[in-house]
Enzyme design. Sequence first.
Site, PDB file in Angstrom:
ATOM      1  N   GLY A  45       0.820  -1.205   0.000  1.00  0.00           N
ATOM      2  CA  GLY A  45       0.000   0.000   0.000  1.00  0.00           C
ATOM      3  C   GLY A  45       0.853   1.253   0.000  1.00  0.00           C
ATOM      4  O   GLY A  45       0.515   2.257  -0.626  1.00  0.00           O
ATOM      5  N   ASP A 105       0.671  -0.808  13.333  1.00  0.00           N
ATOM      6  CA  ASP A 105       1.146  -2.075  12.756  1.00  0.00           C
ATOM      7  C   ASP A 105       1.468  -3.122  13.826  1.00  0.00           C
ATOM      8  O   ASP A 105       1.718  -4.288  13.505  1.00  0.00           O
ATOM      9  CB  ASP A 105       2.382  -1.815  11.888  1.00  0.00           C
ATOM     10  CG  ASP A 105       2.031  -1.018  10.640  1.00  0.00           C
ATOM     11  OD1 ASP A 105       0.832  -0.991  10.263  1.00  0.00           O
ATOM     12  OD2 ASP A 105       2.934  -0.415  10.045  1.00  0.00           O
ATOM     13  N   LYS A 140      -6.165  -2.821   6.327  1.00  0.00           N
ATOM     14  CA  LYS A 140      -4.727  -3.133   6.170  1.00  0.00           C
ATOM     15  C   LYS A 140      -4.564  -4.301   5.196  1.00  0.00           C
ATOM     16  O   LYS A 140      -5.461  -4.602   4.433  1.00  0.00           O
ATOM     17  CB  LYS A 140      -4.117  -3.429   7.536  1.00  0.00           C
ATOM     18  CG  LYS A 140      -4.107  -2.210   8.455  1.00  0.00           C
ATOM     19  CD  LYS A 140      -3.194  -1.113   7.921  1.00  0.00           C
ATOM     20  CE  LYS A 140      -3.259   0.138   8.747  1.00  0.00           C
ATOM     21  NZ  LYS A 140      -2.518   1.241   8.170  1.00  0.00           N
TER      22      LYS A 140
HETATM   23  C1  S3P Z   1       2.899   3.356   6.543  1.00  0.00           C
HETATM   24  C2  S3P Z   1       1.869   3.948   7.215  1.00  0.00           C
HETATM   25  C3  S3P Z   1       0.833   3.201   7.944  1.00  0.00           C
HETATM   26  C4  S3P Z   1       1.255   1.768   8.198  1.00  0.00           C
HETATM   27  C5  S3P Z   1       1.877   1.126   7.003  1.00  0.00           C
HETATM   28  C6  S3P Z   1       3.095   1.902   6.546  1.00  0.00           C
HETATM   29  C7  S3P Z   1       3.860   4.204   5.825  1.00  0.00           C
HETATM   30  O1  S3P Z   1      -0.359   3.210   7.190  1.00  0.00           O
HETATM   31  O2  S3P Z   1       0.147   1.002   8.636  1.00  0.00           O
HETATM   32  O3  S3P Z   1       2.281  -0.208   7.309  1.00  0.00           O
HETATM   33  O4  S3P Z   1       4.971   3.746   5.515  1.00  0.00           O
HETATM   34  O5  S3P Z   1       3.514   5.360   5.547  1.00  0.00           O
HETATM   35  P1  S3P Z   1      -1.364   4.458   7.231  1.00  0.00           P
HETATM   36  O6  S3P Z   1      -0.560   5.644   7.000  1.00  0.00           O
HETATM   37  O7  S3P Z   1      -2.344   4.262   6.128  1.00  0.00           O
HETATM   38  O8  S3P Z   1      -2.011   4.388   8.587  1.00  0.00           O
END
Ligand code: S3P
Length: 438
Positions: free
Chosen positions: A99, A323, A350
């Site tokens: 993501g 996380d 997630k």
């Molecule tokens: C991340 C932000 C988090 C986290 C993901 C990594 C990042 O997500 O859960 O594993 O590297 O910016 P969100 O920003 O959507 O909460």
Amino acid sequence: MDNFLKTSKIEKCLSGEIVIPPDKSISHRSLIIGSIVSKYTQKKIRIKNLSLGKDCVATLEILKNIGVEFEKIADREIMLDATKAFKNPVQPLDCGNSGTTVRLLSGLFSSFEGFTCKFIGDDSLQKRPMARIIKPLSLMGARITSNQNKLPLSIEGKKLNSITYFSPIASAQVKSAVIFAGLNASGCTKVIEPVLSRNHTEIMLKYFGANIKTGKDDEGFWTSIEKSEFIPNDVEIVGDISSAAFFMVAAAIVPESKVLIKNVGINPTRTGILDVFKQANVKYSILAERIISGEKVADIEVCYTQNIKPFSINGDIIPRLIDEIPILAVLASVADGESVVEDALDLRNKESDRIKAIVEGMKAFGVDIKEKEDGFIIVGKKEIDKTAKLETYLDHRLAMSYYVLSLINKKDTIINGFSCHETSFPEFLKLMDKLRYS
Ligand code: S3P
């Protein structure tokens, strides 16, 4: 069953020391910001201690596809050359399970006039919501088409306007997407979030000399960004506290254990787990604090804790441990009473629906757990004693959390789809074996 791991109770304890591999979030940012800086300064950027988990490799491969060159210098050390980037890619850009890759790069690529690309991903990524980045980027003038706000995502780069964006959620991915778009937009772009999410983008942009400012006022935590000049520094990535978390909890729950985890990033936006350790009475020490490339780092020692207290997680702490909730569910499963996780609705978005999956997983271990819309309630028990069959749903953090609980399960544990742990932490079993058999 395809790619399952059968594991059983540990015979001794966990002891010794390990160096924790590089942080995934910071590694993505080093590749993306390194490319921007290299292009702008026409210099190569050296990145030390880069994560080689599949998620970060997805970001690296996409950057290669658009003309960024990488030379391997040593183990986990590369020289990045974006002086001739960014060219239109000829094929779809595969983000795999990541993501962070699709959301951060969407922000950057939307701001390249004339640039077109299409992002694709695996079954898990295809289910994840993208409206959270499409909305602010479209307000800036971006052209993004999607499959009802899900992948595949097609981007047509445009000249963007600056905006002030109130993010309804505390998400570092949303914040970073807007910041990367803002770097190449006219004027000053501001993102305001209700609670501070991880701030690695801001720290690294400052480290490279960008015109970025941060602060807090009545409206929330704000970040502003403008077109910037950059300094071509070398950058070194600190170890990942989200990876360390598995060993921290393992050491706390396996009798007689004592483990030293070296080089762990302790940026305060990521250390919610240490606050929970305080509530739960887990014995730990923070040693040798230092700063590496703008990020705080330390060694963390954790010892077996006989009477783990139950804990509550809710409100502003959530982004600081988002996380770590799967592995904290493992800690709660052996705590002496009822632990509650609330205000964590975004866990459903997630790599899997983590609330549903954790409830299913803990039940498979015989743990008393109740699902809530925005979290769960766990009543800990003295002994885990049930043949457990788990499903990972392409979610690396579930796979490793279940492995940790299997260390104290008197019966066998079978984890289906265990290899998905490679998305963030391919070295997990090697490091676990080092502590298990030393
Ligand atoms: C991340 C932000 C988090 C986290 C993901 C990594 C990042 O997500 O859960 O594993 O590297 O910016 P969100 O920003 O959507 O909460």
